[in-house]
Design an enzyme around this catalytic site. Structure first.
Site, PDB file in Angstrom:
ATOM      1  N   LEU A 359      36.049  47.432  29.219  1.00 33.88           N
ATOM      2  CA  LEU A 359      34.711  46.764  29.574  1.00 33.88           C
ATOM      3  C   LEU A 359      34.137  47.300  30.476  1.00 33.88           C
ATOM      4  CD1 LEU A 359      36.535  43.132  29.298  1.00 33.88           C
ATOM      5  CD2 LEU A 359      35.176  44.367  27.573  1.00 33.88           C
ATOM      6  N   GLY A 360      34.634  47.869  31.480  1.00 30.58           N
ATOM      7  CA  GLY A 360      33.877  48.308  32.787  1.00 30.58           C
ATOM      8  C   GLY A 360      34.749  49.016  33.924  1.00 30.58           C
ATOM      9  N   ARG A 363      34.678  49.929  41.842  1.00 31.64           N
ATOM     10  CA  ARG A 363      35.453  50.320  42.879  1.00 31.64           C
ATOM     11  C   ARG A 363      36.962  50.364  42.913  1.00 31.64           C
ATOM     12  NH1 ARG A 363      33.512  51.395  49.148  1.00 31.64           N
ATOM     13  NH2 ARG A 363      35.596  52.119  50.103  1.00 31.64           N
ATOM     14  N   PHE A 364      37.380  49.321  42.511  1.00 32.49           N
ATOM     15  CA  PHE A 364      38.644  48.712  42.706  1.00 32.49           C
ATOM     16  C   PHE A 364      39.534  49.123  41.322  1.00 32.49           C
ATOM     17  CE2 PHE A 364      36.524  46.977  46.213  1.00 32.49           C
ATOM     18  CZ  PHE A 364      37.052  47.696  47.270  1.00 32.49           C
ATOM     19  N   GLU A 366      39.537  49.564  36.676  1.00 33.78           N
ATOM     20  CA  GLU A 366      39.021  49.651  35.649  1.00 33.78           C
ATOM     21  C   GLU A 366      39.598  48.234  34.643  1.00 33.78           C
ATOM     22  OE1 GLU A 366      39.596  54.087  34.346  1.00 33.78           O
ATOM     23  OE2 GLU A 366      41.510  52.618  34.050  1.00 33.78           O
ATOM     24  N   VAL A 367      38.579  47.605  34.114  1.00 31.49           N
ATOM     25  CA  VAL A 367      38.788  46.267  33.319  1.00 31.49           C
ATOM     26  C   VAL A 367      38.702  46.787  31.914  1.00 31.49           C
ATOM     27  CG1 VAL A 367      37.869  44.109  33.092  1.00 31.49           C
ATOM     28  CG2 VAL A 367      37.576  45.242  35.317  1.00 31.49           C
ATOM     29  N   ASP A 478      31.883  40.042  48.261  1.00 30.16           N
ATOM     30  CA  ASP A 478      31.693  40.869  47.510  1.00 30.16           C
ATOM     31  C   ASP A 478      30.681  40.416  46.289  1.00 30.16           C
ATOM     32  OD1 ASP A 478      31.604  43.439  46.450  1.00 30.16           O
ATOM     33  OD2 ASP A 478      33.434  43.105  44.867  1.00 30.16           O
TER      34      ASP A 478
END
Length: 660
Positions: A359-360, A363-364, A366-367, A478
């Site tokens: 999905l995207g 910085r922390f 991958e989804v 954030d």
């Protein structure tokens, strides 16, 4: 174990002779406490005393607040639909009186009163409208009848389960009037025998979602089954939902139901005990129960029974309530285990983290989109090693964050550990993130002003919930458009708690050398000194409001030349505000379909949020009040933080806005 069984037998024998009065009033412990006769107590008494009139005159549902800052009290009153104004008034009055009398210093309490109708009164020191957080559903209280169903009624279980299942479905379905007590309410019945019905009532507060209502009621039914499946009635109550079933009608809730005609009751067969609240057990409803339903306990040796009763009375009394069971959360170990997924399950759900499921990436990590074998869709975040948490801290924080539930927060369902790999499993939100629509010229038109205004309000409610959680305080750090997800109805859900710092109850400030937030959303004190607080989130929220209004990124203004301080969205908005032309900030794709007073008020609030001094920024509770009420005065904003002080005379209106 033997001792526990012996105590249970003693308590059961004692209950066979009579039922202790059980109150449905709950003073919630382990929260903050107030000083009796102080300002908070005065506000509490004032709003509760006005609740009967307000609830009875507003279709059986009222939610409001009174007071300022730490002395503010939020209160809710609700009667079941079609209660007469008189019954509703008296029920709310009685429940409010009990709370004032019994909850002497608790800042959060609720009471489900059963007579002369069914009603709920609740108050708290934090806003709970639309909230189904974990403490709204745990702990809860269960009250039961002591008699049991006859063993020859073999169909009882199937009939009961069918009745409760269809009642849950009907009660959790949303109505067209979400602010009415008729939303999330249902009464129903089923024929147990030719002459005996089973009656069920379920209700949730109308401000929660259908899924939240369904979840709350399902829990109540399952807990009743596991505890007391053979008893002849009872109820389960929580701050946001109520479930009761009986072999007789109750709370004047069954006027429109055709009742079975019971036969003439045989002699010497006791009817089941009534479940009342406080000392009031009056109920004019039908309570006849056939002899085949109630199990009559026969005791061959009366003398022995009396001795056991006397012996057991004191022991059972020490247990505070003979019929109330408080279901508390399991130990930390069992909670952790229930949230931890096996890696093979996550791997299968994401098709081995295939590119087609991605999905995207941030910085922390991958989804990926995942789908479990039962059809549940989830979002799986594979954290990169830069996240830096050790395994124990990661597990503890995942458990804490999973307990935070609100309609404007993307729910964390669990986590997974595989070697050095860490994974977070979130609920799947149908639409993409806010930036996908907001900064794309071809999709901006899908966000009309009504939707944008709703998104701003929803984000504010979500942040407030993070800041006011009674168990822990989360400073998000954030906030940006890409971390705001939109569901099928374009409702906002704040996602990605990987950046959040989890504090104890009293700590609200911290320092970090890890400046990880996107710079354009950072407050001055966070960007320069690494200091953050709740007011840092307020600053970021102000930036986000301006982006939602304008459809432009905070970084989208260009720099005139190398010697001129770069303009940004904040400086542009401030200069428009100062010149009285703030509506020029509005996204042109909206056209003329907007309320100018709403746009102006949102810009006004945003400029207050981005003040340089954190003390000059409003609290989230104040922001929510400003957004929901036009009667609250809004102070004039000063020069925002990061304003190019040396070039104040620069004419910004000649600077254009580029597309984000």
């Amino acid at each position: 174990m033997k001792q526990r069984s012996f105590l249970s037998i003693l308590c059961f024998i004692l209950l066979a002779f009579g039922v202790a009065s059980v109150s449905a009033q709950t003073c919630i412990e382990n929260r903050k406490y107030f000083t009796p006769n102080g300002t908070y107590d005065s506000n509490r008494r004032l709003i509760l005393s006005s609740l009967p009139n307000n609830t009875a005159s507003q279709d059986g549902f009222y939610y409001g607040s009174i007071g300022e800052e730490q002395d503010r009290v939020y209160a809710l009153g609700m009667c079941i639909p079609r209660s007469t104004p008189s019954d509703c008034f008296n029920c709310i009055k009685g429940a409010a009186g009990w709370l004032i009398q019994d909850c002497v210093n608790q800042t959060d309490a609720y009471y489900w009163a059963l007579d002369p109708t069914l009603c709920l009164v609740r108050y708290s020191n934090i806003s709970f409208s639309g909230s189904a957080a974990f403490w709204e559903i745990e702990p809860q209280y269960l009250v039961l009848n002591t008699a049991t169903i006859a063993s020859d009624l073999t169909d009882f279980k199937n009939i009961w389960e069918d009745l409760t299942s269809r009642t849950i479905t009907a009660a959790s379905a949303a109505r067209s009037t979400p602010s009415s007590s008729d939303n999330h309410y249902r009464v129903d019945f089923a024929n147990l025998t030719k002459f005996q019905n089973i009656y069920a009532l379920m209700q949730c507060t109308p401000d929660i979602s259908s899924d939240e209502c369904n979840n709350c009621l399902q829990r109540g039914v399952l807990e009743y089954q596991s505890c007391c499946g053979n008893n002849t009635g009872g109820y389960v109550m929580r701050p946001i939902c109520f479930f009761r079933w009986q072999l007789f009608t109750f709370s004047k809730a069954f006027h429109n139901i055709t009742l079975a005609t019971p036969p003439k009751p045989p002699m010497n067969v006791p009817r089941p005990p009534s479940v009342g609240h406080g000392a009031n057990t009056t109920d004019n409803d039908s309570r006849g129960v056939s002899a085949g339903i109630v199990v009559v306990i026969t005791v061959p040796a009366v003398v022995i029974v009396l001795i056991l009763v006397v012996l057991g009375f004191f022991i059972c009394w020490r247990r505070k309530s003979l019929q109330r069971t408080e279901f508390e959360s399991d130990s930390d170990v069992s909670t952790t285990n229930s949230l931890q997924y096996e890696f093979k399950t996550i791997e299968a759900a994401t098709n081995k983290f295939s590119k087609s499921n991605k999905l995207g990436e941030g910085r922390f990590g991958e989804v990926y989109k995942g789908k479990f074998s039962n059809g549940t869709e989830v979002a799986v975040k594979r954290l990169s090693k830069v996240s830096g948490q050790d395994t124990k801290k990661f597990r503890n924080e995942a458990v804490l964050v999973s307990k935070i539930q609100h309609r404007n927060l993307a729910r964390l369902l669990g986590f997974c550990l595989q070697g050095d790999g860490k994974f977070l499993i979130y609920e799947f939100v149908l639409n993409k993130s806010l930036d996908y629509f907001l900064f794309d010229p071809e999709k901006q038109g899908e966000l009309d002003w009504t939707r944008r205004y709703k998104i701003i309000g929803g984000i504010a409610q979500g942040i407030l919930h993070l800041h006011q959680d009674p168990q822990l305080t989360i400073i998000y750090r954030d906030f940006k458009a890409s971390n705001i997800l939109l569901d099928a109805d374009m409702n906002p859900k704040i996602s990605d708690f990987g950046m959040a710092t989890v504090f104890g109850m009293e700590e609200s400030r911290g320092n970090t050398n890890w400046i990880a937030e996107t710079f354009v959303y950072m407050s001055p004190e966070y960007a320069v000194h690494g200091k953050f607080s709740m007011k840092s989130d307020v600053y970021s929220f102000g930036i986000l409001i301006l982006e939602i209004i304008s459809g432009k990124k905070n970084s989208s203004l260009y720099q005139n030349d190398e010697t001129t301080t770069a303009g940004n969205l904040v400086t542009y908005a401030w200069r428009l505000w100062r010149n009285g032309s703030q509506l020029k900030l509005l996204d042109s794709s909206i056209g003329r379909n907007y309320q100018s007073n709403e746009v102006t008020r949102c810009i006004h609030i945003a400029l207050l949020c981005v003040q340089e001094n954190p003390e000059d920024r409003p609290k989230l509770s104040t922001i929510v009040s400003m957004l929901t009420s036009n009667t609250i005065s809004v102070p004039a904003p000063g020069i925002p933080g990061f304003f190019p002080q040396s070039r104040r005379e620069l004419d910004p209106l000649s600077e254009g806005l580029e597309s984000g």
